[in-house]
Design an enzyme around this catalytic site. Structure first.
Site, short mmCIF file in Angstrom:
data_model
loop_
_atom_site.label_atom_id
_atom_site.label_comp_id
_atom_site.label_asym_id
_atom_site.label_seq_id
_atom_site.Cartn_x
_atom_site.Cartn_y
_atom_site.Cartn_z
N THR A 26 6.59 -3.16 -6.96
CA THR A 26 6.72 -4.22 -7.95
C THR A 26 5.48 -4.42 -8.85
O THR A 26 5.79 -4.69 -9.95
CB THR A 26 7.34 -5.71 -7.08
OG1 THR A 26 8.23 -5.31 -6.36
CG2 THR A 26 7.39 -6.73 -8.04
N ASP A 32 0.24 3.92 0.83
CA ASP A 32 -0.07 2.24 1.28
C ASP A 32 -0.31 2.04 2.87
O ASP A 32 -0.85 1.36 3.21
CB ASP A 32 0.98 1.50 0.81
CG ASP A 32 2.41 1.74 1.33
OD1 ASP A 32 2.70 3.05 1.38
OD2 ASP A 32 3.45 0.76 1.42
N THR A 91 7.45 -5.37 -1.45
CA THR A 91 8.85 -4.96 -1.61
C THR A 91 9.55 -4.57 -0.60
O THR A 91 10.78 -5.02 -0.29
CB THR A 91 8.80 -3.84 -2.63
OG1 THR A 91 8.02 -4.12 -3.86
CG2 THR A 91 10.18 -3.49 -3.32
#
Length: 255
Positions: free
Chosen positions: A10, A109, A133
């Site tokens: 996002t 991540d 997200t």
């Protein structure tokens, strides 16, 4: 100075480090159609408008879960900031033992968050809950082993699914509800989202504590854009929104 970049589905969050201290953060919407020039001009403009000289940047690190933006981002860093970025990916030094069937499948991540957690809280069994997200829970042992984890639909995905998959349910703001039940449709959705996700996180953490850490209470870290929604609910021992950026900084130090 070191520039760290966390490219999410996002939004893209950036952090500027002076030594080990993060001194400035900024973000932009993640757009797979952005050109290298657009990204590069954005970096230079934001840094200049906030009193920083882009020429003082000595290293750049990137954690990206959106491969389609990586080429433009890398080109922007090289062209406008004069440095090729280091990407968090298989093969770099992480300081972690990746106990995963195929380490190449681990999201950048997740690796960066684990590295950030280990750098801040070494020698601790840790559960990292990243509310972005998607909502992810990952396990890191006190021996710096990345064991795996769980993935759930994120809060925004859930809101969007209700709004688009039903005829009458609206899209709502993601926020802690005022009560335990809703007297309007909007409130009812907010209650379901909040307590449904809180309950899922609690149950998964409980099962990890019981079955993975042999009953020993792990340290539970919250991060990601929606972690603060649960800030007063005592889900986490600590909330560190910039955990991934700290992990990217750690990767630069190790490599």
């Amino acid at each position: 100075m070191i520039l760290t970049i966390d490219v999410g589905n996002t939004s893209t969050t950036c952090g500027l480090f002076d030594g080990d201290k993060i001194i400035f953060q900024f973000r932009r919407e993640t757009n797979i159609h952005s050109s290298s020039d657009e990204i590069g001009v954005f970096f230079r403009t934001v840094l200049k408008e906030n009193g920083f000289n882009w020429q003082d940047i000595t290293r750049i690190g990137v954690c990206s879960v959106v491969p389609s933006v990586n080429y433009s981002l890398s080109s922007a860093c090289a062209k406008y900031l004069n440095h090729e970025p280091l990407f968090i990916q298989a093969g770099i030094k992480t300081g972690l033992k990746l106990k995963y069937a195929n380490p190449k499948e681990i999201g950048a991540d997740l690796i960066a968050a684990a590295m950030g957690a280990v750098s801040l809280y070494p020698n601790r069994n840790t559960i990292i809950v990243d509310l972005g997200t998607a909502t992810t829970l990952e396990l890191v042992s006190k021996d710096n082993e990345f064991l795996g984890g769980s993935i759930l639909p994120g809060l925004k995905i859930s809101v969007d699914a209700l709004a688009t998959g039903t005829a009458k349910l609206p899209s709502v703001e993601i926020a802690k509800p005022a009560g335990i039940y809703g007297s309007t449709t909007t409130e009812a959705i907010q209650v379901g989202l909040f307590y449904g996700n809180a309950g899922a996180i609690k149950e998964i953490c409980y099962q990890y504590q019981k079955l993975v850490f042999n009953g020993e209470k792990p340290f539970i870290l919250g991060t990601g854009g929606f972690a603060k929604v649960f800030g007063e609910y005592n889900l986490f021992d600590q909330i560190i929104p910039e955990l991934v950026l700290l992990g990217v900084k750690r990767a630069i130090d190790l490599n």
